[in-house]
Design a protein around this motif. Structure first.
Motif, PDB file in Angstrom:
ATOM      1  N   ILE A  32       0.871  -1.169   0.000  1.00  0.00           N
ATOM      2  CA  ILE A  32       0.000   0.000   0.000  1.00  0.00           C
ATOM      3  C   ILE A  32       0.907   1.218   0.000  1.00  0.00           C
ATOM      4  O   ILE A  32       1.692   1.416   0.936  1.00  0.00           O
ATOM      5  CB  ILE A  32      -0.933   0.022   1.216  1.00  0.00           C
ATOM      6  CG1 ILE A  32      -1.785  -1.254   1.247  1.00  0.00           C
ATOM      7  CG2 ILE A  32      -1.831   1.254   1.187  1.00  0.00           C
ATOM      8  CD1 ILE A  32      -2.674  -1.364   2.472  1.00  0.00           C
ATOM      9  N   VAL A  33       0.805   2.023  -1.053  1.00  0.00           N
ATOM     10  CA  VAL A  33       1.722   3.135  -1.252  1.00  0.00           C
ATOM     11  C   VAL A  33       0.961   4.449  -1.179  1.00  0.00           C
ATOM     12  O   VAL A  33      -0.031   4.652  -1.888  1.00  0.00           O
ATOM     13  CB  VAL A  33       2.431   3.031  -2.618  1.00  0.00           C
ATOM     14  CG1 VAL A  33       3.412   4.187  -2.805  1.00  0.00           C
ATOM     15  CG2 VAL A  33       3.153   1.692  -2.737  1.00  0.00           C
ATOM     16  N   GLY A  34       1.425   5.338  -0.319  1.00  0.00           N
ATOM     17  CA  GLY A  34       0.848   6.673  -0.231  1.00  0.00           C
ATOM     18  C   GLY A  34       1.576   7.618  -1.170  1.00  0.00           C
ATOM     19  O   GLY A  34       2.791   7.779  -1.068  1.00  0.00           O
ATOM     20  N   TYR A 188      -1.918  12.634   8.024  1.00  0.00           N
ATOM     21  CA  TYR A 188      -2.085  12.231   9.419  1.00  0.00           C
ATOM     22  C   TYR A 188      -3.118  11.115   9.536  1.00  0.00           C
ATOM     23  O   TYR A 188      -2.937  10.157  10.294  1.00  0.00           O
ATOM     24  CB  TYR A 188      -2.496  13.427  10.271  1.00  0.00           C
ATOM     25  CG  TYR A 188      -2.720  13.082  11.724  1.00  0.00           C
ATOM     26  CD1 TYR A 188      -1.633  12.943  12.594  1.00  0.00           C
ATOM     27  CD2 TYR A 188      -4.008  12.885  12.222  1.00  0.00           C
ATOM     28  CE1 TYR A 188      -1.833  12.605  13.926  1.00  0.00           C
ATOM     29  CE2 TYR A 188      -4.214  12.554  13.552  1.00  0.00           C
ATOM     30  CZ  TYR A 188      -3.121  12.414  14.401  1.00  0.00           C
ATOM     31  OH  TYR A 188      -3.326  12.069  15.715  1.00  0.00           O
ATOM     32  N   ASP A 189      -4.208  11.225   8.772  1.00  0.00           N
ATOM     33  CA  ASP A 189      -5.277  10.222   8.843  1.00  0.00           C
ATOM     34  C   ASP A 189      -4.892   8.911   8.177  1.00  0.00           C
ATOM     35  O   ASP A 189      -5.441   7.855   8.507  1.00  0.00           O
ATOM     36  CB  ASP A 189      -6.551  10.757   8.167  1.00  0.00           C
ATOM     37  CG  ASP A 189      -7.168  11.913   8.929  1.00  0.00           C
ATOM     38  OD1 ASP A 189      -7.074  11.923  10.165  1.00  0.00           O
ATOM     39  OD2 ASP A 189      -7.731  12.815   8.286  1.00  0.00           O
ATOM     40  N   MET A 190      -3.939   8.957   7.240  1.00  0.00           N
ATOM     41  CA  MET A 190      -3.690   7.806   6.379  1.00  0.00           C
ATOM     42  C   MET A 190      -2.392   7.059   6.659  1.00  0.00           C
ATOM     43  O   MET A 190      -2.238   5.911   6.259  1.00  0.00           O
ATOM     44  CB  MET A 190      -3.661   8.282   4.914  1.00  0.00           C
ATOM     45  CG  MET A 190      -4.875   9.062   4.483  1.00  0.00           C
ATOM     46  SD  MET A 190      -6.313   8.026   4.290  1.00  0.00           S
ATOM     47  CE  MET A 190      -5.895   7.192   2.781  1.00  0.00           C
ATOM     48  N   GLU A 191      -1.448   7.681   7.337  1.00  0.00           N
ATOM     49  CA  GLU A 191      -0.107   7.095   7.391  1.00  0.00           C
ATOM     50  C   GLU A 191      -0.078   5.729   8.058  1.00  0.00           C
ATOM     51  O   GLU A 191       0.813   4.922   7.772  1.00  0.00           O
ATOM     52  CB  GLU A 191       0.879   8.043   8.071  1.00  0.00           C
ATOM     53  CG  GLU A 191       0.598   8.371   9.518  1.00  0.00           C
ATOM     54  CD  GLU A 191       1.667   9.324  10.073  1.00  0.00           C
ATOM     55  OE1 GLU A 191       2.853   9.097   9.814  1.00  0.00           O
ATOM     56  OE2 GLU A 191       1.296  10.291  10.741  1.00  0.00           O
ATOM     57  N   ARG A 192      -1.046   5.435   8.914  1.00  0.00           N
ATOM     58  CA  ARG A 192      -1.037   4.145   9.607  1.00  0.00           C
ATOM     59  C   ARG A 192      -1.197   2.965   8.650  1.00  0.00           C
ATOM     60  O   ARG A 192      -0.815   1.850   8.988  1.00  0.00           O
ATOM     61  CB  ARG A 192      -2.153   4.104  10.659  1.00  0.00           C
ATOM     62  CG  ARG A 192      -3.548   4.108  10.046  1.00  0.00           C
ATOM     63  CD  ARG A 192      -4.661   4.020  11.066  1.00  0.00           C
ATOM     64  NE  ARG A 192      -5.961   4.046  10.408  1.00  0.00           N
ATOM     65  CZ  ARG A 192      -6.578   2.986   9.926  1.00  0.00           C
ATOM     66  NH1 ARG A 192      -6.003   1.786  10.015  1.00  0.00           N
ATOM     67  NH2 ARG A 192      -7.747   3.089   9.341  1.00  0.00           N
ATOM     68  N   PHE A 196       4.593   2.016   2.048  1.00  0.00           N
ATOM     69  CA  PHE A 196       5.605   2.867   1.429  1.00  0.00           C
ATOM     70  C   PHE A 196       5.069   4.278   1.296  1.00  0.00           C
ATOM     71  O   PHE A 196       3.857   4.482   1.123  1.00  0.00           O
ATOM     72  CB  PHE A 196       6.003   2.348   0.036  1.00  0.00           C
ATOM     73  CG  PHE A 196       6.777   1.069   0.051  1.00  0.00           C
ATOM     74  CD1 PHE A 196       8.166   1.071   0.048  1.00  0.00           C
ATOM     75  CD2 PHE A 196       6.124  -0.152   0.057  1.00  0.00           C
ATOM     76  CE1 PHE A 196       8.887  -0.105   0.061  1.00  0.00           C
ATOM     77  CE2 PHE A 196       6.826  -1.339   0.070  1.00  0.00           C
ATOM     78  CZ  PHE A 196       8.219  -1.316   0.078  1.00  0.00           C
ATOM     79  N   ALA A 197       5.975   5.237   1.356  1.00  0.00           N
ATOM     80  CA  ALA A 197       5.629   6.636   1.101  1.00  0.00           C
ATOM     81  C   ALA A 197       6.342   7.088  -0.158  1.00  0.00           C
ATOM     82  O   ALA A 197       7.546   6.864  -0.319  1.00  0.00           O
ATOM     83  CB  ALA A 197       6.042   7.515   2.279  1.00  0.00           C
ATOM     84  N   LEU A 198       5.572   7.708  -1.074  1.00  0.00           N
ATOM     85  CA  LEU A 198       6.103   8.228  -2.328  1.00  0.00           C
ATOM     86  C   LEU A 198       5.769   9.708  -2.404  1.00  0.00           C
ATOM     87  O   LEU A 198       4.591  10.078  -2.426  1.00  0.00           O
ATOM     88  CB  LEU A 198       5.496   7.468  -3.509  1.00  0.00           C
ATOM     89  CG  LEU A 198       5.761   8.006  -4.916  1.00  0.00           C
ATOM     90  CD1 LEU A 198       7.248   8.035  -5.224  1.00  0.00           C
ATOM     91  CD2 LEU A 198       5.020   7.151  -5.946  1.00  0.00           C
ATOM     92  N   MET A 199       6.791  10.546  -2.373  1.00  0.00           N
ATOM     93  CA  MET A 199       6.577  11.985  -2.445  1.00  0.00           C
ATOM     94  C   MET A 199       7.204  12.515  -3.728  1.00  0.00           C
ATOM     95  O   MET A 199       8.375  12.255  -4.006  1.00  0.00           O
ATOM     96  CB  MET A 199       7.196  12.681  -1.221  1.00  0.00           C
ATOM     97  CG  MET A 199       6.599  12.248   0.101  1.00  0.00           C
ATOM     98  SD  MET A 199       7.272  13.171   1.525  1.00  0.00           S
ATOM     99  CE  MET A 199       6.500  12.264   2.882  1.00  0.00           C
ATOM    100  N   ASP A 209      10.360   5.393   0.120  1.00  0.00           N
ATOM    101  CA  ASP A 209      10.956   4.517   1.122  1.00  0.00           C
ATOM    102  C   ASP A 209       9.839   3.819   1.880  1.00  0.00           C
ATOM    103  O   ASP A 209       8.682   4.257   1.860  1.00  0.00           O
ATOM    104  CB  ASP A 209      11.821   5.331   2.088  1.00  0.00           C
ATOM    105  CG  ASP A 209      12.880   4.480   2.791  1.00  0.00           C
ATOM    106  OD1 ASP A 209      12.824   3.240   2.684  1.00  0.00           O
ATOM    107  OD2 ASP A 209      13.756   5.076   3.456  1.00  0.00           O
ATOM    108  N   SER A 210      10.184   2.748   2.560  1.00  0.00           N
ATOM    109  CA  SER A 210       9.201   2.054   3.381  1.00  0.00           C
ATOM    110  C   SER A 210       8.893   2.898   4.615  1.00  0.00           C
ATOM    111  O   SER A 210       9.763   3.607   5.141  1.00  0.00           O
ATOM    112  CB  SER A 210       9.716   0.680   3.797  1.00  0.00           C
ATOM    113  OG  SER A 210      10.739   0.797   4.766  1.00  0.00           O
TER     114      SER A 210
END
Length: 233
Positions: A32-34, A188-192, A196-199, A209-210
């Motif tokens: 699941i990638v943000g 804030y609502d979604m990071e849990r 992975f985070a993609l900016m 990065d994970s």
């Protein structure tokens, strides 16, 4: 096993304005990638390229190891940032429409989700609030048995009290080993839920990065976002 998404030297421009430049990115399946970044940074353009909505780009794009085309579209479920549903249809007709259009659409699941979302099967789209329409679009997307779900701001018009329920619906209705790429400003609502985070910004991937690695640095995603994009209020 190969990654679900592979981008190599992918560039997208609108006339003389380059929004994504020489993007190299590999996203592992089952994650699941943000997808995060300021408005206008190219998030929606990237999603439309992955789903075949935009094809005038340069570079290599692979979905499940294949070029964007008939196969990739058959394994990708896309939730756009605006409604595509005919205003005259009611909710049940929308379900039937999707069932006719996609072989992997699970109609019984969609009808159960209509009830869970407290949406009336006979209510027409044109009489629904923005939040109700977004719930309908989301349940139609998550009722497909896809390998990749591309969700563009799925909680944008949803009441804050319903966000937890909506996120649980997304998580509990994805097939095993499927991948979710989800763009959001509600870090804030979604990071849990992110693996992975993609900016992205300034036409580039600024961070991928994970979340486990990032949390080991002792910072939240929201804090890291403010570091990467200090100019965003």
């Amino acid at each position: 096993m190969h990654d679900i998404i592979t981008l190599k030297q992918m560039t997208k421009a609108y006339g003389s304005k380059v929004v994504l430049e020489n993007i190299d990115l590999s996203i592992p399946r089952g994650s699941i990638v943000g997808l995060m970044g300021p408005n206008g940074c190219g998030k929606t353009s990237m999603m439309k390229i992955l789903t075949g909505m935009i094809n005038d780009y340069s570079g290599i794009v692979r979905i499940d190891g294949q070029p964007v085309g008939a196969y990739s579209k058959s394994v990708t479920a896309y939730l756009p940032d605006r409604s595509y549903l005919p205003q005259w249809m009611n909710a049940k007709q929308c379900v039937n429409y999707m069932a006719d259009f996609y072989r992997d659409f699970d109609k019984p699941k969609a009808m159960k989700m209509l009830e869970a979302f407290q949406l009336e099967p006979g209510q027409r789209v044109k009489t629904m609030s923005k939040g109700m329409q977004e719930k309908l679009l989301l349940l139609l997307t998550m009722s497909r048995q896809a390998k990749l779900y591309v969700l563009d701001e799925p909680l944008g018009g949803v009441d804050p009290s319903a966000r937890q329920f909506i996120m649980d619906t997304i998580l509990h209705n994805r097939p095993e080993n499927s991948t979710i790429l989800l763009s959001t400003h509600m870090i804030y609502d979604m990071e849990r839920v992110f693996d992975f985070a993609l900016m992205i910004g300034k036409r580039q991937v600024l961070l991928f990065d994970s979340v486990a690695n990032l949390e080991a640095q002792g910072k939240t995603l929201n804090e890291l976002f403010q570091e990467v994009f200090p100019y965003v209020g």
